[in-house]
Design a protein around this motif. Structure first.
Motif, mmCIF file in Angstrom:
data_model
loop_
_atom_site.group_PDB
_atom_site.id
_atom_site.type_symbol
_atom_site.label_atom_id
_atom_site.label_comp_id
_atom_site.label_asym_id
_atom_site.label_seq_id
_atom_site.Cartn_x
_atom_site.Cartn_y
_atom_site.Cartn_z
ATOM 1 N N LEU A 1 -6.938 4.162 2.611
ATOM 2 C CA LEU A 1 -7.118 2.631 2.011
ATOM 3 C C LEU A 1 -7.169 1.495 2.900
ATOM 4 O O LEU A 1 -7.956 0.532 3.014
ATOM 5 C CB LEU A 1 -5.780 2.426 1.039
ATOM 6 C CG LEU A 1 -5.996 3.287 -0.351
ATOM 7 C CD1 LEU A 1 -4.606 3.326 -1.178
ATOM 8 C CD2 LEU A 1 -6.945 2.829 -1.265
ATOM 9 N N SER B 1 -5.145 -1.442 -12.379
ATOM 10 C CA SER B 1 -5.549 -0.147 -12.377
ATOM 11 C C SER B 1 -4.775 0.852 -11.447
ATOM 12 O O SER B 1 -4.234 0.446 -10.439
ATOM 13 C CB SER B 1 -7.149 -0.128 -11.885
ATOM 14 O OG SER B 1 -7.850 1.032 -11.839
ATOM 15 N N PHE C 1 -9.647 -2.685 -2.072
ATOM 16 C CA PHE C 1 -9.370 -2.554 -0.752
ATOM 17 C C PHE C 1 -10.822 -3.127 0.354
ATOM 18 O O PHE C 1 -10.572 -3.782 1.184
ATOM 19 C CB PHE C 1 -8.928 -1.261 -0.132
ATOM 20 C CG PHE C 1 -7.375 -1.482 -0.094
ATOM 21 C CD1 PHE C 1 -6.718 -1.803 0.938
ATOM 22 C CD2 PHE C 1 -6.766 -1.347 -1.231
ATOM 23 C CE1 PHE C 1 -5.366 -1.896 0.949
ATOM 24 C CE2 PHE C 1 -5.267 -1.215 -1.330
ATOM 25 C CZ PHE C 1 -4.555 -1.391 -0.291
ATOM 26 N N VAL D 1 0.859 -1.135 0.104
ATOM 27 C CA VAL D 1 -0.013 -0.114 -0.134
ATOM 28 C C VAL D 1 0.755 1.230 -0.012
ATOM 29 O O VAL D 1 0.447 2.363 -0.586
ATOM 30 C CB VAL D 1 -0.960 -0.183 1.204
ATOM 31 C CG1 VAL D 1 -0.364 0.132 2.645
ATOM 32 C CG2 VAL D 1 -2.094 1.004 0.972
ATOM 33 N N LEU E 1 2.026 1.590 -3.484
ATOM 34 C CA LEU E 1 0.710 2.207 -4.592
ATOM 35 C C LEU E 1 0.643 3.597 -4.169
ATOM 36 O O LEU E 1 0.351 4.147 -5.235
ATOM 37 C CB LEU E 1 -0.017 1.182 -3.905
ATOM 38 C CG LEU E 1 -1.471 1.449 -4.581
ATOM 39 C CD1 LEU E 1 -1.600 1.049 -5.980
ATOM 40 C CD2 LEU E 1 -2.960 1.087 -3.814
ATOM 41 N N THR E 2 0.824 4.255 -3.046
ATOM 42 C CA THR E 2 0.145 5.583 -2.835
ATOM 43 C C THR E 2 1.515 6.326 -3.245
ATOM 44 O O THR E 2 0.877 7.449 -3.794
ATOM 45 C CB THR E 2 0.037 5.740 -1.095
ATOM 46 O OG1 THR E 2 -0.944 4.624 -0.716
ATOM 47 C CG2 THR E 2 -0.439 7.248 -0.903
ATOM 48 N N GLY F 1 -7.957 5.790 -8.468
ATOM 49 C CA GLY F 1 -8.305 5.766 -6.888
ATOM 50 C C GLY F 1 -9.651 4.962 -6.727
ATOM 51 O O GLY F 1 -9.651 4.337 -5.598
ATOM 52 N N HIS G 1 -9.114 1.391 -6.726
ATOM 53 C CA HIS G 1 -8.151 1.037 -5.483
ATOM 54 C C HIS G 1 -8.976 0.881 -4.318
ATOM 55 O O HIS G 1 -8.888 0.089 -3.378
ATOM 56 C CB HIS G 1 -7.071 2.298 -5.275
ATOM 57 C CG HIS G 1 -6.094 2.266 -6.403
ATOM 58 N ND1 HIS G 1 -5.163 3.161 -6.411
ATOM 59 C CD2 HIS G 1 -5.731 1.145 -7.168
ATOM 60 C CE1 HIS G 1 -4.212 2.783 -7.514
ATOM 61 N NE2 HIS G 1 -4.740 1.793 -8.015
ATOM 62 N N HIS H 1 -0.635 8.183 -6.017
ATOM 63 C CA HIS H 1 -1.198 9.185 -5.277
ATOM 64 C C HIS H 1 -0.495 10.224 -4.551
ATOM 65 O O HIS H 1 -0.767 10.770 -3.391
ATOM 66 C CB HIS H 1 -2.290 8.683 -4.153
ATOM 67 C CG HIS H 1 -3.287 7.624 -4.768
ATOM 68 N ND1 HIS H 1 -4.014 7.818 -5.431
ATOM 69 C CD2 HIS H 1 -3.225 6.093 -4.643
ATOM 70 C CE1 HIS H 1 -4.861 7.089 -6.235
ATOM 71 N NE2 HIS H 1 -4.420 5.663 -5.315
ATOM 72 N N LEU I 1 -6.134 -4.352 -8.279
ATOM 73 C CA LEU I 1 -5.116 -3.319 -7.969
ATOM 74 C C LEU I 1 -3.782 -3.394 -8.765
ATOM 75 O O LEU I 1 -2.900 -2.292 -9.077
ATOM 76 C CB LEU I 1 -4.426 -3.615 -6.471
ATOM 77 C CG LEU I 1 -5.490 -3.488 -5.466
ATOM 78 C CD1 LEU I 1 -4.925 -4.100 -4.015
ATOM 79 C CD2 LEU I 1 -5.825 -1.807 -5.185
#
Length: 425
Positions: free
Chosen positions: A266, A307, A317, A248, A251-252, A310, A313, A256, A304
Motif C-alpha cells: 500500500l 470501503s 493510495f 495503514v 487498516l491492514t 483491497g 484501498h 488484510h 478508505l
C-alpha cells in the motif's frame, strides 16, 4: 553533466540510502507501536512529539548550521540518528510489552531534531559545493532518489516482516544511517564555505540575531497574506501523508489479516502515485488546480473510510500519492520563487515550522478519532484536507506570483505555474 559532479553524485547516493532507511523506519515504527499498544494513537503521538521537536529546533538550527561546517554537521546528524534508532531497538528488545513505549516515544522525538538539522546542512552543502549549472538538475533528482530509496525500503520491510520482526527492520535503518555518515565524512570538498571561527560567543550571537531577521522578513511579506496561507497548506500535505502512515497498519490488520507485505504494498502504491505524477507536472502543477489536488487527497481518505475492499484501498493510495505530489510541488516551487533572494532559507524554515506545527496540532485529533474506530480516523483526515482545500481555493483565486525573486519585485496578475522541478522528499 550531473554524473561528472562528484559531490552531486555522492549526495544523491547518500539521499537514496537514507531514504531506504526512512521507508523501513516509518512503517516499522508503526508496526512496533501498534503491536505493543494495539492502537494507532501511539504512533500518532510519536508524530505529534516530532512536530513539537521540530518547532523547538527550527528557529535556531539555521544560524547554527551557517556557523559550522556543513559536511561535519550532516555526518554527525547521521551518527546521531543511527545511535537513537539503535537505542529504540535496544529498549524494545530488553523491555516487554508497554513498558518500552514511553522510552521509544521519547527517542523518536529526538530523531526529529537530527532530521531537521540534517536538512539545513544539506541545503548549505548543496549551495556551496554542487556546481551552479548542475543545481537545478540536482534538485529535481533529489525527489527521484528519495522515492526510489523509500520504495526499496518498503519492499525490503515486507520481506523482513515476513520472516522477522519490526526491531530487526529498524536495525537495517541503523546500518543505512551509519553508511550515509561514512560516505559524507569521506567526501572531499574544495569550495570554501566561509565559516567563521567557531566560538560559544559567536554561536550565541547567531541565535540571538534570528529574531530581527524573522521580523524583517514578515514585514516584507505582510502585503500578500496568501503567502502565509500557502505556508500553512504545506503543513496539510505532510499531515495527510503522516495520517496515512499512521492508519495503514490498523487498516491492514482489520481488512488484510495483518500481513506485513500488504502494508509495504500500500505504501509503495502511494509512492508509485507520486512518481507517476512527477512525469506530468508540466500539465498538472498550476495555481488553479491547487484546490483540486487538496480535495483529491480528502477524497482518497474518504474512499478508505467507506470501503473494506483491497482494490479500492490500492486505488485510494495511488490517488493520494498522485494528488499529494502535485499540490506539494506547486506550493514548494512557488514559495521558492516568491521569496526574495535573502529570504529563501528563512522561507524554507517557515515551511518546515508549519509542517511541525500542523503535525503537533492535528495529529492528536487523528489519533483520538482513530482510537474510536478506523473509519473515524480516515474521516478525520478527509475533513482536515477538505478544510485545507478551502484554503487552497483562496490561494488559487487571490495569490499574485512575482515576476522575479528580487527583493523589490512586484506582484503580477495571472496564474502561477512553477518553471522548474523541485525536490519533495
Amino acid at each position: 553533466m550531473l554524473r561528472n559532479d562528484r559531490v552531486a553524485r555522492t549526495m544523491l547516493g547518500v539521499i537514496t540510502l537514507s531514504s531506504v532507511g526512512v521507508g523501513i523506519h516509518t512503517l516499522a515504527m508503526g508496526q512496533l507501536l501498534y503491536g505493543r499498544t494495539g492502537s494507532p494513537a501511539a504512533f500518532a503521538f510519536v508524530l505529534t512529539l516530532q512536530g513539537v521537536a521540530a518547532l523547538c529546533v527550527l528557529p535556531v538550527c539555521g544560524p547554527l548550521v551557517d556557523a559550522l561546517d556543513s559536511k561535519r554537521v550532516y555526518a554527525l546528524c547521521g551518527l546521531g540518528r543511527a545511535g537513537t534508532v539503535a537505542l529504540i531497538v535496544g529498549v524494545a528488545a530488553l523491555m516487554p510489552g508497554n513498558d518500552a513505549v514511553p522510552w521509544i516515544v521519547a527517542a523518536s522525538a529526538l530523531l526529529a531534531v537530527f532530521d531537521n538539522v540534517e536538512r539545513s546542512a544539506l541545503f548549505k552543502l548543496t549551495a556551496h559545493h554542487v556546481a551552479q549549472d548542475h543545481a537545478t538538475r540536482f534538485n529535481s533528482m533529489i525527489g527521484v532518489a528519495f522515492q526510489a530509496g523509500a520504495l526499496s525500503g518498503m519492499a525490503l520491510l515486507g520481506l523482513i516482516l515476513t520472516w522477522g520482526t519490526a526491531e530487526q527492520a529498524l536495525a537495517i535503518d541503523v546500518l543505512m544511517s551509519l553508511c550515509c555518515a561514512l560516505m559524507v565524512s569521506r567526501m572531499r570538498l574544495t569550495a570554501d564555505e566561509g565559516n567563521p571561527p567557531v566560538s560559544a560567543r559567536r554561536l550565541a550571537r547567531a541565535v540571538a540575531g534570528t529574531v530581527g531577521e524573522w521580523r524583517r522578513m514578515l514585514v516584507r511579506h505582510r502585503d500578500d497574506r496568501t503567502v502565509f496561507l500557502m505556508i500553512v497548506l504545506c503543513g496539510g500535505d505532510f499531515l495527510f501523508a503522516q495520517g496515512l502512515s499512521t492508519l495503514v497498519i490498523p487498516l491492514t490488520a482489520e481488512f488484510h489479516g495483518g500481513r506485513g507485505w500488504y502494508v509495504a504494498a500500500l505504501e509503495a502504491t502511494f509512492a508509485a502515485g507520486m512518481i507517476s505524477a512527477s512525469f506530468l507536472t508540466r500539465y498538472l502543477v498550476s495555481q488553479r488546480l491547487l484546490p483540486v489536488w487538496l480535495l483529491g487527497q480528502a477524497a482518497a481518505a474518504a474512499m478508505l473510510a467507506l470501503s473494506g475492499t483491497g482494490a479500492v484501498h490500492f486505488a485510494a493510495f495511488f490517488l493520494a500519492g498522485f494528488a499529494n505530489l502535485n499540490s506539494l510541488t506547486w506550493l514548494l516551487t512557488s514559495l521558492q520563487q516568491y521569496a526574495a533572494e535573502g529570504d529563501k532559507a528563512k522561507m524554507a524554515s517557515l515551511r518546515l515550522l508549519a509542517i511541525g506545527l500542523g503535525t503537533a496540532a492535528l495529529m492528536p485529533v487523528v489519533g483520538h478519532f482513530a482510537a474510536g474506530s478506523l473509519g473515524a480516523g480516515f474521516w478525520s483526515v478527509a475533513a482536515t484536507m477538505t478544510l485545507f482545500a478551502l484554503g487552497g481555493l483562496v490561494v488559487a483565486r487571490h495569490h499574485r506570483p512575482r515576476t522575479t525573486t528580487a527583493t523589490e519585485a512586484g506582484p503580477v496578475r495571472g496564474e502561477a505555474r512553477p518553471s522548474a522541478a523541485v525536490a519533495v522528499g
